[in-house]
Each structure stands twice: as structure tokens, then as C-alpha cells.
Design an enzyme around this catalytic site. Structure first.
Site, short mmCIF file in Angstrom:
data_model
loop_
_atom_site.label_atom_id
_atom_site.label_comp_id
_atom_site.label_asym_id
_atom_site.label_seq_id
_atom_site.Cartn_x
_atom_site.Cartn_y
_atom_site.Cartn_z
N TYR A 99 -1.49 1.58 -21.33
CA TYR A 99 -2.28 1.70 -20.10
C TYR A 99 -2.04 0.55 -19.13
CZ TYR A 99 -4.88 5.25 -22.76
OH TYR A 99 -5.23 6.34 -23.50
N LYS A 158 1.85 3.76 -35.48
CA LYS A 158 2.86 4.81 -35.62
C LYS A 158 4.17 4.10 -35.98
CE LYS A 158 4.19 9.15 -35.19
NZ LYS A 158 3.80 10.16 -36.18
N ASP A 180 -1.40 9.93 -36.65
CA ASP A 180 -1.58 11.37 -36.80
C ASP A 180 -2.40 11.67 -38.05
OD1 ASP A 180 0.63 10.22 -37.95
OD2 ASP A 180 1.96 11.94 -37.71
N ASP A 206 -8.36 4.84 -27.82
CA ASP A 206 -9.02 5.67 -26.82
C ASP A 206 -9.27 7.06 -27.39
OD1 ASP A 206 -9.96 6.64 -24.45
OD2 ASP A 206 -8.06 6.64 -23.39
N ASP A 257 -13.04 8.60 -29.32
CA ASP A 257 -13.72 9.81 -28.83
C ASP A 257 -13.86 10.83 -29.95
OD1 ASP A 257 -14.16 8.89 -26.31
OD2 ASP A 257 -13.22 10.58 -25.29
#
Ligand code: NAD
Length: 360
Positions: free
Chosen positions: A146, A195, A227, A251, A255
Site C-alpha cells: 500500500y 507467502k 492462503d 487487511d 476483516d
């Protein structure tokens, strides 16, 4: 003992829920012998209306001079509010991004806790929920994808976009230390999510986290691919204590974790810098649809205030008391509309705040 607290009521339900959090903090102060001096400032839409910008330099200076910041929520209805006719850098949310950057709030903590009283709201099957779950997502907040360089170009009539994900080892080390410190105050387990089978940034992440772990022999460390983590959060959320991860993974996962609790009005959050300083706010937004109607659930903000006592002011006992009071009120059957179920006693924002304050 006295502490300086900057209070940002914000927009929508912000002022209502912050008022209740202050009520509960004052009750805790009286019982545990500390005093909080509040300075109320404007941010978001409320600041745009008065100053034409969502965040002024005076507010940043005020926040920097305090021990912690307690915030409601900012923003309005994007379809109808005039704030969203302004250019993006002048809209309410720009104030939020700016204050996080100015205060160097690199560590974001979001607990996902399932109260046994609210199990019915959890979308997972009861055999998966078992005795409930209690995890903390520790997300890096000021680096990664980001904040990397980005551009959109066109070559031979074909549009192309690029974003870059960069971390240096210092950025990883400081968030990892925070994650292990928090785990030490909890069940002493860190799941570092990356990852590393694909990304170089993740391989560096994993190496640095392992390095930091050497200073915390009492804390168990495991690595998990992102994942797999997304899957495990709905397959067996009980396994997690602290989930430590980079900005974009955090992020998304935070959620997901909050959704599995099923009650957005209950979820707190904290954003911390290198020192004890932090900004505390509910995970939800300003809920303009219910603002000013005494319908908002103040518990997420009240629990954020408890986090403020624990992480910024080292007032653990008072924080425990607030969390216990929230639990007691739920056990006694009191509910705001968003968490209401048959047979419970429905109360408004103000009454919920008073009930919790009385039980601190
Ligand atoms: P929201 O979280 O404000 O609301 C989503 C739904 O949940 C709404 O139906 C709302 O009524 C309900 N809800 C939220 N909090 C509640 C509470 N405490 N009690 C009872 N019900 C509650 O999300 P949204 O509608 O997408 O966003 C509204 C505004 O909030 C937007 O301007 C958005 O940008 C902003 N926002 C701000 C923050 C922040 O300040 N950090 C975070 C998210 C969204």
C-alpha cells in the site's frame, strides 16, 4: 496519576459512542485511582465543516503531545454527503491516513473475540466454534504494497499497472517484536503469516521473524502461508492466538477474522508506534444510517478504550475490569439492536454505556 488523552469524536455515531467510552473510562479512573484529562479535537467531516480540511496541523500537534488518542469514527454517506464532492485528498478518510502516517502508527492490532453470549451471531457451525475463540491480528500498517511505488502506463495501446511490495528488515523487526510482546501478555503463541513459497519480501519476513523469536523462547512461533491462514480462520479459528502479518495480508485477514465473530459493533482496534503511544478506535465505521438515534453499539469503542489503558498507560487492572464489565452486561442479557436476539433486553447507546460503567 494523570494522563493526557486526545479525543476525536469524529462523524456519524462517533460522538455518541465516544461519550459512552469516556463515561466508562471515568468510572474506571475513579475505582483504580487515575485521572484522564481529555482534549476534544475535530477530524474527518467535522473538521472539513469548520476548517475546510479533514485534519489540521494543530490536531496533529495536540495528538503528539498526549499519551494516547481515543477516536470514534469518521466519514459519511458517500452517496449523499457533500464531503465526497471534494477531491480525494480533502475527504474525511484522508485525515485518517494522514494522522496514522504523522504519528508513525506502524502496528495495528485487531482482536477477534467470540463472546459465548453472542455465539448465535457467529456464522460458523457450533462444532467449529467449540468453546469460542480469542485471537489478535497484528498487522503492519505503514509499509508493503500500500505504500510502495505504483504506476499505470500504456505500451502499444495496452494498459499496464504496477504496484511494488517492499519491506526492509527494520520494518519487519519492529512489528515482529510488537507481536511477540503482545503474545507474552496472552497465550504465548505467534502465527507469522506470509507467502514465503513465492515472494522474496515474505522470505525476508520469515527470516527476520525467526531471528526476533530467539529473544522470546517462552513464545511458540509457527509460520503459515496466507492462503492456508484464510482457510484455517474458518476451519478452526480456535488455534490462533496472535497472527502476525504484513500490511495487505493483514487487511484481508483481519476483516475475515472480524466477520467470523458476527458482530461488528463489538470489535476494537489499536494502532501503535515505537513508543507506548497509540490511537484507539472501533473497527467499524461511522454508521451514518443510525447516527443520532441512540441505536449505536458503544462496546467496540469501550473495548478500544480498555486497550488504551492496557497498551499505552499500563493500567492492566482497569482494562481487565472494563472487559469484565462488558462481559457481565452481556451475560445479564442487555443488547443494543445490532446484537439483539429474542429474550434479551434491548437498550440504547447511552444505557449500554451506563450499564457497563456501573459494573466496572
Ligand atoms: P460502517 O461500519 O459504518 O457500517 C456498516 C453497517 O454496520 C451499517 O449498517 C451500520 O449501521 C452498522 N454498524 C456499524 N457500527 C455499528 C455500531 N457500533 N452499532 C450498530 N451498528 C453498527 O461501514 P460503512 O457504512 O461502509 O461506512 C460508513 C462510513 O464510515 C464511510 O464514510 C466509511 O468510509 C467510514 N469508515 C470509517 C472508518 C474509520 O473511521 N476508521 C472505518 C470504516 C469505515
Amino acid at each position: 496519576m494523570g494522563y493526557k488523552i486526545t479525543v476525536i469524536p469524529g462523524d456519524g455515531i462517533g460522538p455518541e459512542i465516544v461519550r459512552e467510552a469516556v463515561k466508562v473510562l471515568d468510572a474506571a479512573g475513579e475505582k483504580y485511582g487515575f485521572r484522564l484529562d481529555y482534549t476534544e479535537v475535530l477530524m474527518g467531516g467535522a473538521s472539513i465543516d469548520v476548517h475546510g480540511v479533514p485534519l489540521t496541523d494543530e490536531v496533529i500537534a495536540q495528538a503528539k503531545a498526549s499519551d494516547a488518542v481515543l477516536m470514534g469514527s469518521i466519514g459519511g454517506d458517500a452517496a449523499t454527503s457533500p464531503w465526497y464532492q471534494l477531491e480525494p485528498s480533502k475527504r474525511p478518510e484522508a485525515g485518517l491516513l494522514k494522522i496514522r502516517k504523522e504519528l508513525n502508527l506502524f502496528a495495528n492490532l485487531r482482536p477477534a473475540y467470540l463472546y459465548s453470549e453472542l455465539k448465535a451471531a457467529c456464522p460458523l457451525r457450533s462444532d467449529i466454534i467449540g468453546g469460542g475463540f480469542d485471537m489478535m491480528i497484528m498487522r503492519e500498517l505503514t509499509g508493503g504494497l500500500y505504500f510502495g511505488e505504483r504506476c499505470t502506463t500504456e505500451e502499444n495501446g495496452v494498459r499496464k499497472a504496477k504496484d511494488t511490495l517492499t519491506y526492509d528488515e527494520n520494518e519487519i523487526r519492529r512489528i515482529a517484536k510488537r507481536g511477540f510482546d503482545i503474545a507474552r501478555k496472552r497465550r504465548k503463541k505467534v502465527t507469522s503469516v506470509d507467502k514465503a513459497n513465492v515472494l522474496d519480501s515474505s522470505r525476508l519476513w520469515r527470516a527476520v521473524v525467526e531471528d526476533v523469536a530467539k529473544d522470546y523462547p517462552d513464545v511458540e512461533l509457527e509460520h503459515m502461508l496466507v492462503d492456508n491462514c484464510a482457510m484455517q480462520l474458518v476451519r478452526d479459528p480456535k488455534q490462533f492466538d496472535v497472527i502476525l502479518t504484513e500490511n495487505m495480508f493483514g487487511d484481508i485477514l483481519s476483516d475475515e477474522a472480524s466477520m467470523v465473530t458476527g458482530s461488528i459493533g463489538m470489535l476494537s482496534s489499536a494502532s501503535l508506534n515505537e513508543t507506548k503511544f497509540g490511537l484507539y478506535e472501533p473497527s467499524h465505521g461511522s454508521a451514518p444510517d443510525i447516527a443520532g438515534k441512540d441505536l449505536a453499539n458503544p462496546i467496540a469503542t469501550i473495548l478500544s478504550a480498555a486497550m488504551m489503558l492496557r497498551f499505552s498507560l499500563d493500567l492492566d487492572k482497569a482494562a481487565d475490569a472494563i472487559e469484565a464489565a462488558v462481559k457481565q452486561v452481556l451475560t445479564e442479557g442487555y443488547r443494543t439492536g445490532d446484537i439483539y436476539s429474542e429474550g434479551c433486553k434491548k437498550v440504547g447507546t447511552v444505557e449500554m454505556g451506563s450499564l457497563i460503567a456501573e459494573r466496572v
